[in-house]
Design an enzyme around this catalytic site. Structure first.
Site, PDB file in Angstrom:
ATOM      1  N   HIS A 238      -3.039 -25.103   7.151  1.00 43.14           N
ATOM      2  CA  HIS A 238      -3.142 -25.879   8.175  1.00 43.14           C
ATOM      3  C   HIS A 238      -1.777 -26.012   9.072  1.00 43.14           C
ATOM      4  O   HIS A 238      -1.661 -25.473  10.119  1.00 43.14           O
ATOM      5  CB  HIS A 238      -3.707 -27.223   8.051  1.00 43.14           C
TER       6      HIS A 238
HETATM    7  O1  RIB Z   1      -7.200 -31.277   7.822  1.00 43.31           O
HETATM    8  C1  RIB Z   1      -5.984 -30.828   7.320  1.00 43.31           C
HETATM    9  C2  RIB Z   1      -4.834 -31.701   7.620  1.00 43.31           C
HETATM   10  O2  RIB Z   1      -4.989 -32.899   6.641  1.00 43.31           O
HETATM   11  C3  RIB Z   1      -3.389 -31.137   7.288  1.00 43.31           C
HETATM   12  O3  RIB Z   1      -2.421 -31.791   7.987  1.00 43.31           O
HETATM   13  C4  RIB Z   1      -3.143 -31.592   5.721  1.00 43.31           C
HETATM   14  O4  RIB Z   1      -2.079 -31.636   5.586  1.00 43.31           O
HETATM   15  C5  RIB Z   1      -3.915 -32.910   5.738  1.00 43.31           C
HETATM   16  O5  RIB Z   1      -2.905 -34.008   6.550  1.00 43.31           O
END
Ligand code: RIB
Ligand code: CA
Length: 308
Positions: A238
């Site tokens: 992500h």
């Molecule tokens: O939903 C994904 C996010 O939540 C990413 O930033 C992961 O590291 C968690 O923080």
């Protein structure tokens, strides 16, 4: 022409990979790294950030810890995803860099003012950013853009409605999306489309470096969660998608939209309500990622890790 950025993160496997990507990106200059409570407690996310900087041999980058709790809610860590340490999996070097003697929120403000203008890249809950805009309203004139990983046009991941970063601190996210700072939202619609498949992990191992091996082991760990929870054969990295957006605006397709953050709904709290088709006739307040060139994204990651 490089872009001065500040990474605000909650390492976190994908935060860690995003940090490694940003540190070698020729397009970026990482002016500071700040940590926030999220995936794990603040003390753990801060230690993890220090270890990643040590692994990257970049102890020159100032790091400071910010907010230990969301603005009004109780902290909800994601130990089910990232483990007890917040960065479970491969052993990491003991940190050789300490935090600077300054609150993370204040470090963002001071760094932005000294730089004249920076791009803020939050990859965790938006608590530090919300507090920044409340505590240092003058900093808005020094923020070119906030390119955040969070939210979704479609379904959430931590609840059917909400993505984790927004869900942990929706009040902070609401402040960000209501601010006058240009916001680019890199959400789950993009990160899910960029899932990296297991056979690609070996390409990191084949780089023959400690960093390449560590990234591969982080991906192995992260994959096991996504296989179990979602039945996926690939890993959404992500936070690295948010960094990729600042590096090369051609990798991710974005659309202007009005985004509202739900802070009250019994079933929908933390949802980013994205008016993709303009049905509300509300002025767009964000540029929202809707698709990504996965191959280009993977190439960016491999090129970055190959430099260590
Ligand atoms: O939903 C994904 C996010 O939540 C990413 O930033 C992961 O590291 C968690 O923080
Ligand atoms: Ca994160």
């Amino acid at each position: 022409m490089t872009t001065d950025i500040i990474l605000d993160c909650d390492p976190g496997h994908d935060d860690a990979i995003a940090t490694l990507l940003a540190l070698t990106a020729p397009e970026l200059s990482v002016r500071a790294i700040t940590t926030v409570a999220g995936n794990q407690t603040l003390s753990k996310t801060t230690r993890n950030a220090r270890q990643v900087l040590t692994l990257a041999d970049r102890t020159d980058v100032p790091v400071a810890s910010g907010m230990a709790e969301p603005m009004v809610r109780d902290l909800m860590v994601a130990d089910d995803v990232h483990g007890e340490s917040g960065l479970d999996g491969p052993a990491l070097p003991e940190p050789t860099v300490d935090t600077v003697d300054e609150d993370g929120v204040d470090l963002i403000a001071r760094t932005a003012e000294q730089a004249g203008s920076v791009t803020l890249v939050p990859t965790g809950p938006l608590t530090n950013v919300g507090m920044l805009l409340k505590r240092h309203p003058e900093v808005e004139s020094h923020l070119d853009e906030i390119v955040l990983m969070g939210g979704a046009v479609g379904t959430g991941n931590y609840t059917p409605a909400a993505e984790y970063n927004i869900l942990v601190d929706p009040e902070a996210a609401d402040i960000v999306f209501r601010s006058d700072v240009p916001v680019t939202m890199i959400g789950l619609d993009v990160t899910r489309a960029a899932r990296v498949r297991a056979e690609t992990f070996d390409r990191f191992r084949q780089l023959g470096s400690d960093v390449g091996e560590t990234v591969a082991e982080w991906l192995d760990f992260f994959l096991r969660f996504h296989e179990d929870r979602f039945g996926w054969e690939g890993v959404p990295i992500h936070d690295a998608c948010a960094v990729a957006e600042v590096m090369d605006r051609d990798v991710i397709e974005t659309e202007p939209m009005h985004v509202a953050v739900e802070t009250d709904g019994e079933h929908t709290v933390g949802r980013t309500v994205c008016d993709r088709y303009g049905v509300l006739d509300a002025e767009p307040n964000a540029s929202v990622g809707v698709d990504i060139d996965r191959e280009a994204f993977v190439d960016l990651l491999l090129d970055s890790v190959a430099k260590y």
